[in-house]
Design a protein around this motif. Sequence first.
Motif, PDB file in Angstrom:
ATOM      1  N   THR A 215       1.035  -1.172  -0.041  1.00  0.00           N
ATOM      2  CA  THR A 215      -0.068  -0.100   0.034  1.00  0.00           C
ATOM      3  C   THR A 215       0.902   1.155   0.056  1.00  0.00           C
ATOM      4  O   THR A 215       2.186   1.075   0.368  1.00  0.00           O
ATOM      5  CB  THR A 215      -0.871   0.099   1.292  1.00  0.00           C
ATOM      6  N   PHE A 216       0.240   2.230  -0.405  1.00  0.00           N
ATOM      7  CA  PHE A 216       1.039   3.591  -0.273  1.00  0.00           C
ATOM      8  C   PHE A 216       1.474   4.027   1.005  1.00  0.00           C
ATOM      9  O   PHE A 216       2.664   4.306   1.159  1.00  0.00           O
ATOM     10  CB  PHE A 216       0.202   4.747  -0.714  1.00  0.00           C
ATOM     11  N   GLU A 217       0.659   3.493   1.899  1.00  0.00           N
ATOM     12  CA  GLU A 217       1.024   3.788   3.537  1.00  0.00           C
ATOM     13  C   GLU A 217       2.215   3.172   3.735  1.00  0.00           C
ATOM     14  O   GLU A 217       3.434   3.566   4.390  1.00  0.00           O
ATOM     15  CB  GLU A 217      -0.018   3.454   4.662  1.00  0.00           C
ATOM     16  N   ASP A 218       2.363   1.844   3.318  1.00  0.00           N
ATOM     17  CA  ASP A 218       3.463   0.829   3.803  1.00  0.00           C
ATOM     18  C   ASP A 218       4.882   1.310   2.885  1.00  0.00           C
ATOM     19  O   ASP A 218       5.854   1.500   3.713  1.00  0.00           O
ATOM     20  CB  ASP A 218       3.191  -0.546   3.126  1.00  0.00           C
ATOM     21  N   MET A 219       4.613   1.858   1.943  1.00  0.00           N
ATOM     22  CA  MET A 219       5.711   2.458   1.177  1.00  0.00           C
ATOM     23  C   MET A 219       6.352   3.714   1.889  1.00  0.00           C
ATOM     24  O   MET A 219       7.637   3.810   2.091  1.00  0.00           O
ATOM     25  CB  MET A 219       5.472   2.969  -0.219  1.00  0.00           C
ATOM     26  N   LEU A 220       5.565   4.656   2.260  1.00  0.00           N
ATOM     27  CA  LEU A 220       6.256   5.726   2.987  1.00  0.00           C
ATOM     28  C   LEU A 220       6.694   5.179   4.506  1.00  0.00           C
ATOM     29  O   LEU A 220       7.598   5.785   4.777  1.00  0.00           O
ATOM     30  CB  LEU A 220       4.907   6.659   3.289  1.00  0.00           C
ATOM     31  N   LYS A 221       5.927   4.255   5.003  1.00  0.00           N
ATOM     32  CA  LYS A 221       6.385   4.009   6.397  1.00  0.00           C
ATOM     33  C   LYS A 221       7.942   3.242   6.256  1.00  0.00           C
ATOM     34  O   LYS A 221       8.596   3.317   7.168  1.00  0.00           O
ATOM     35  CB  LYS A 221       5.645   3.083   7.039  1.00  0.00           C
ATOM     36  N   SER A 222       8.142   2.778   4.949  1.00  0.00           N
ATOM     37  CA  SER A 222       9.431   2.174   4.799  1.00  0.00           C
ATOM     38  C   SER A 222      10.578   3.122   4.386  1.00  0.00           C
ATOM     39  O   SER A 222      11.751   2.888   4.478  1.00  0.00           O
ATOM     40  CB  SER A 222       9.517   1.120   3.456  1.00  0.00           C
ATOM     41  N   ASN A 223      10.264   4.356   4.171  1.00  0.00           N
ATOM     42  CA  ASN A 223      11.226   5.397   3.740  1.00  0.00           C
ATOM     43  C   ASN A 223      11.376   6.221   4.992  1.00  0.00           C
ATOM     44  O   ASN A 223      10.893   7.390   5.054  1.00  0.00           O
ATOM     45  CB  ASN A 223      10.617   6.182   2.510  1.00  0.00           C
ATOM     46  N   ALA A 225      13.804   8.447   5.256  1.00  0.00           N
ATOM     47  CA  ALA A 225      14.098   9.843   4.542  1.00  0.00           C
ATOM     48  C   ALA A 225      12.828  10.712   4.437  1.00  0.00           C
ATOM     49  O   ALA A 225      12.938  12.059   4.808  1.00  0.00           O
ATOM     50  CB  ALA A 225      14.760   9.775   3.332  1.00  0.00           C
ATOM     51  N   TYR A 226      11.701  10.188   4.255  1.00  0.00           N
ATOM     52  CA  TYR A 226      10.465  10.894   3.897  1.00  0.00           C
ATOM     53  C   TYR A 226      10.011  11.374   5.326  1.00  0.00           C
ATOM     54  O   TYR A 226       9.869  12.616   5.326  1.00  0.00           O
ATOM     55  CB  TYR A 226       9.595  10.020   3.065  1.00  0.00           C
ATOM     56  N   ASP A 227      10.044  10.385   6.420  1.00  0.00           N
ATOM     57  CA  ASP A 227       9.454  10.931   7.625  1.00  0.00           C
ATOM     58  C   ASP A 227      10.305  11.898   8.100  1.00  0.00           C
ATOM     59  O   ASP A 227      10.004  12.880   8.851  1.00  0.00           O
ATOM     60  CB  ASP A 227       9.687   9.305   8.396  1.00  0.00           C
ATOM     61  N   ASP A 228      11.817  11.827   7.899  1.00  0.00           N
ATOM     62  CA  ASP A 228      12.565  12.736   8.496  1.00  0.00           C
ATOM     63  C   ASP A 228      12.412  14.199   7.718  1.00  0.00           C
ATOM     64  O   ASP A 228      12.705  15.418   8.418  1.00  0.00           O
ATOM     65  CB  ASP A 228      14.184  12.354   8.487  1.00  0.00           C
ATOM     66  N   ALA A 229      12.416  14.177   6.634  1.00  0.00           N
ATOM     67  CA  ALA A 229      12.318  15.455   5.754  1.00  0.00           C
ATOM     68  C   ALA A 229      10.818  16.174   5.859  1.00  0.00           C
ATOM     69  O   ALA A 229      10.677  17.378   5.680  1.00  0.00           O
ATOM     70  CB  ALA A 229      12.548  15.352   4.397  1.00  0.00           C
ATOM     71  N   VAL A 230       9.759  15.585   5.860  1.00  0.00           N
ATOM     72  CA  VAL A 230       8.335  16.035   5.509  1.00  0.00           C
ATOM     73  C   VAL A 230       7.670  15.997   6.664  1.00  0.00           C
ATOM     74  O   VAL A 230       7.631  15.189   7.638  1.00  0.00           O
ATOM     75  CB  VAL A 230       7.700  15.208   4.448  1.00  0.00           C
ATOM     76  N   PRO A 231       7.214  17.431   7.374  1.00  0.00           N
ATOM     77  CA  PRO A 231       6.390  17.301   8.446  1.00  0.00           C
ATOM     78  C   PRO A 231       5.162  16.662   8.444  1.00  0.00           C
ATOM     79  O   PRO A 231       4.670  16.339   7.593  1.00  0.00           O
ATOM     80  CB  PRO A 231       6.083  18.941   8.641  1.00  0.00           C
ATOM     81  N   GLU A 232       4.804  16.100   9.862  1.00  0.00           N
ATOM     82  CA  GLU A 232       3.638  15.155   9.919  1.00  0.00           C
ATOM     83  C   GLU A 232       2.570  15.856   9.032  1.00  0.00           C
ATOM     84  O   GLU A 232       1.649  15.061   8.695  1.00  0.00           O
ATOM     85  CB  GLU A 232       3.397  15.024  11.457  1.00  0.00           C
ATOM     86  N   LYS A 233       2.356  17.120   9.488  1.00  0.00           N
ATOM     87  CA  LYS A 233       0.801  17.505   8.774  1.00  0.00           C
ATOM     88  C   LYS A 233       0.955  17.441   7.080  1.00  0.00           C
ATOM     89  O   LYS A 233       0.058  17.241   6.704  1.00  0.00           O
ATOM     90  CB  LYS A 233       0.772  18.918   9.105  1.00  0.00           C
ATOM     91  N   ASP A 234       2.179  17.735   6.739  1.00  0.00           N
ATOM     92  CA  ASP A 234       2.209  17.440   5.232  1.00  0.00           C
ATOM     93  C   ASP A 234       2.019  16.014   4.913  1.00  0.00           C
ATOM     94  O   ASP A 234       1.661  15.687   3.894  1.00  0.00           O
ATOM     95  CB  ASP A 234       3.732  18.033   4.819  1.00  0.00           C
ATOM     96  N   ARG A 235       2.647  15.115   5.573  1.00  0.00           N
ATOM     97  CA  ARG A 235       2.430  13.628   5.361  1.00  0.00           C
ATOM     98  C   ARG A 235       1.159  13.322   5.544  1.00  0.00           C
ATOM     99  O   ARG A 235       0.587  12.496   4.476  1.00  0.00           O
ATOM    100  CB  ARG A 235       3.392  12.635   6.466  1.00  0.00           C
ATOM    101  N   LYS A 236       0.313  13.903   6.275  1.00  0.00           N
ATOM    102  CA  LYS A 236      -1.182  13.395   6.290  1.00  0.00           C
ATOM    103  C   LYS A 236      -1.853  13.988   5.282  1.00  0.00           C
ATOM    104  O   LYS A 236      -2.589  13.448   4.825  1.00  0.00           O
ATOM    105  CB  LYS A 236      -1.762  14.005   7.532  1.00  0.00           C
ATOM    106  N   ALA A 237      -1.370  15.344   4.728  1.00  0.00           N
ATOM    107  CA  ALA A 237      -2.190  15.816   3.708  1.00  0.00           C
ATOM    108  C   ALA A 237      -1.999  14.901   2.573  1.00  0.00           C
ATOM    109  O   ALA A 237      -2.794  15.052   1.653  1.00  0.00           O
ATOM    110  CB  ALA A 237      -1.833  17.326   3.618  1.00  0.00           C
TER     111      ALA A 237
END
Length: 331
Positions: A215-223, A225-237
Amino acid sequence: MSMSGWKRAGVALTVAAVVGGVAGCDGGDAKKAAEAPAKAVSDGLGDVTKALTAAFEKTSAAKSVKVSMTIEMTGAGAQSGTTTLSGVQSWDPAAMDVTMGGPMLGGAGGAGAGNKAGLPGKIRMVMLDKVMYMDMGDKLASEFDGKHWMKMDLGAMAKMSGDPALGSQADKSLDNMNQDPAQQLALLLKSPNLKHVGAEKIGGTDAEHYKGTLTFEDMLKSNKAYDDAVPEKDRKALLDNVRKAGIKGYDTEIWVNSDGYPVRMLLGMKMPMGSMKMTANYTDYGTKVAVQAPPAKDTLDFAQLMKDLGAGAPASGGAGTAGATAGSAGL
């Protein structure tokens, strides 16, 4: 560019690396990538997982490969069609020397911003020491004192924003742009429905075919770099927008030859407005990758150009096309 403009550019850069490259793991952290197959084996998933884990370890050790890739997109407006990329890449250290052409680039076969800017039909791109260089061709070189290469130092550009965090973000984004087959193997091993399809021939070579979905959520959880670079509110959006667009995830297929190396990978994503399919063929694992930066006298530093323009330096006719060049390369 304003501070908010730089931040938006940084977020867009990371998302482009995640979605456009279908990035699975943090390219700068091989240890983290290795955790995926190690955990899968401990969970007792059987021979399929063991085979792909062995392929992951062997591919990681190879450190380089020749790649030939096609990216087919539908429903993407000016970017719809087939984009090609071929060349060599290495992941220890990270480097690549590839030639790219097609609608995703904007300059080849399309009517996007890159084409209007005068880019050639195909562009050679070199990445070395976390800096990207793009050959803009003779037409644009004539507007920049004969300099053919555009230097895209994302770290330097981030520092210009005044936000130190963007420098680290830019480095991680470049790592993700150079996704290697070992990282994709690590990601596939996270699939909850991983399976062995069977034996097939790929280019006359015997290979075993494996597939799985994420799933797209699984893909982002595996990355990370994405978690570190993008604020939580932007990830949710982003996830909200992905759900609204009807994007559920993507399929991954990998063919491993008798030597234990991936010879083909296929990543596919479907959505209501269209689809994306990326097919990569790999050969010559362990090939020598002698990437060199272009001569300084033939190189235009994009960050310095923007700095000069911001300081009120006279703008040449190529200033606008420089921005179009950066945008057309997804940077």
